[in-house]
Design a protein around this motif. Structure first.
Motif, short mmCIF file in Angstrom:
data_model
loop_
_atom_site.label_atom_id
_atom_site.label_comp_id
_atom_site.label_asym_id
_atom_site.label_seq_id
_atom_site.Cartn_x
_atom_site.Cartn_y
_atom_site.Cartn_z
N GLU A 198 -6.32 -27.28 8.14
CA GLU A 198 -7.93 -27.38 7.90
C GLU A 198 -8.43 -28.72 7.47
O GLU A 198 -9.62 -28.90 7.83
CB GLU A 198 -8.17 -25.98 7.02
N ALA A 203 -11.96 -26.29 9.09
CA ALA A 203 -13.24 -26.34 8.39
C ALA A 203 -13.30 -27.07 6.86
O ALA A 203 -14.29 -27.40 6.21
CB ALA A 203 -13.47 -24.72 7.87
N VAL A 334 -12.06 -21.22 3.27
CA VAL A 334 -11.72 -20.87 4.48
C VAL A 334 -10.69 -19.64 4.65
O VAL A 334 -9.69 -19.61 3.99
CB VAL A 334 -10.75 -21.82 5.44
N VAL A 370 -16.34 -19.49 5.17
CA VAL A 370 -16.18 -19.36 6.75
C VAL A 370 -14.62 -18.80 7.08
O VAL A 370 -13.94 -18.73 6.43
CB VAL A 370 -16.30 -20.64 7.18
#
Length: 414
Positions: A198, A203, A334, A370
């Motif tokens: 990530e 994200a 995330v 998210v």
């Protein structure tokens, strides 16, 4: 542990290459600005990466009032990396070029009766062999294999210290793998792997503080603090799935009661479904993947049992994520791994509402929640970066070529 000058140089080399992979093509001046390193240091590190053929010169760009700036880009064909995601129900392997583009994938199903270390190792060896054959790469081009295994891992010794879902204790996993895989091996944990994925491509990119919540059979939280991966003193940080959310609650597979994982991991969700509707056609008693997929379809169709099970799960998940928000004050949380991917945006929407009910207003207002945007397996991608880190650390330590084939000694990044 105090870092040596070699450790610092490896970290700087790794960071420069990371920026080149993310921003190809780029100039030395842009790399210095992005990394905070001096232009002279960046120039030296770029020279080393050029010598290793990991990057290449690709021309010039005009600069205002000065000489044209030389541009460099990742040399995607300069080597291959393999990432392996060992999970309780599958082994997934992906082979990447140096730009971390996927060239081949392989998956092996792991049945509940196949939890012995040698059985899992057999699946890993088969998956690695498959991706190398599919990609048609020469063995010499494979710089390393990063292997992610659930539970607590000692990176330095390659020992799986504790994997609760398999009841593994002090398994010399890296040694077992080395008997079957003739590439440098680097062992770590999916929490760290998904967090790095990530940070590089997902994200968390561009964020200094992020939490990556892994929702699968196992549950945990990868931590990015101050712009870097947080491991803890014994590489055990992020075992959020084994924090207590219900006093004297459900028995968790770690042997404790009331853990987050017992309520929001795949097995916990199946138990909630069984308690809600024992005869539900959504329930596939011996198949976690099929059950979660059925719940996802039911959620999309507003099936009342599916809706209730997901909302009951989110009661615990939302409270647990709110604890992470209050503790770490991240810019982004995330939701990752296969359960989160299957339940998708409807799960994220429910979690946002639940976190807002439990978290303090100020940190909650600063946090975005998210779904992982990474289209491939985030754990494989992150594991491949561990192999890349190890390859960069081994520069200058390589032995002269031998005339007879030998099995490479596994190396471990510190």
């Amino acid at each position: 542990m105090k870092r040596t000058s070699r450790d610092i140089r490896t970290a700087n080399r790794y960071e420069v290459l990371r920026q080149i992979i993310a921003e190809s093509p780029t100039s030395r001046q842009e790399l210095a600005a992005a990394t905070g390193l001096s232009l002279a240091t960046v120039a030296t590190l770029v020279g080393e990466l050029l010598d290793l053929r990991m990057i290449t010169e690709v021309g010039f760009e005009d600069s205002a009032g000065g000489r044209p700036r030389g541009l460099v880009a990742v040399n995607a064909s300069g080597g291959a990396l393999i990432g392996v995601d060992i999970a309780e129900t599958y082994v997934h392997a992906e082979l990447f070029d140096l730009g971390l583009n996927v060239l081949a994938r392989a998956e092996e199903d792991v049945r509940s009766s196949e939890s012995r270390p040698e059985q899992v190792v057999g699946h890993v060896a088969a998956a690695v062999g498959s991706v190398v054959a599919q990609a048609g790469v020469e063995g010499a081009r494979v710089l390393g294999v990063g292997v992610s295994v659930p539970g607590q891992v000692d990176r330095a010794t390659g020992i799986s210290e504790y994997a609760p879902n398999w009841d593994w204790h002090d398994v010399p996993l890296l040694d077992l793998l080395t008997e079957h895989i003739a590439y440098p091996l680097y062992l770590d944990n999916p929490l760290r792997a998904s967090a790095v994925a990530e940070l590089w491509f997902g994200a968390a990119r561009g964020h200094g503080d992020a939490v990556v919540v892994n929702l699968g059979t196992g549950v945990g939280a990868g931590l990015i603090l101050g712009g870097g991966l947080h491991r803890g003193v014994s590489n055990s940080a992020g075992e959020w799935g084994h924090t207590t959310i219900v006093l004297d609650g459900r028995l968790c597979r770690c042997g404790k009661n009331g853990c987050v994982e017992a309520y929001v991991g795949a097995s916990g969700i199946m138990l909630t479904l069984r308690e809600t509707s024992a005869g539900s056609p959504l329930l596939h008693p011996e198949d976690q993947t099929a059950t979660i997929a059925a719940l996802a379809r039911g959620l999309a169709e507003r099936d009342p049992v599916a809706v209730k099970v997901v909302r009951d799960t989110v009661r615990y998940l939302g409270a647990g994520v709110a604890d992470l928000v209050n503790l770490f004050n991240p810019e982004v949380v995330v939701l990752s791994s296969w359960v989160a991917a299957a339940l998708g945006e409807p799960l994220v929407a429910e979690v946002r509402e639940a976190v807002a009910r439990h978290a303090l207003p100020r940190p909650n207002a600063a946090t975005e929640i998210v779904l992982s945007p990474i289209p491939t397996d985030p754990v494989c991608l992150g594991a491949a970066t561990f192999a890349l880190e190890g390859a960069l650390q081994s520069v200058g330590q390589r032995q002269p070529k031998r005339t007879t084939p030998t099995r490479p000694k596994a190396r471990h990044p510190q």
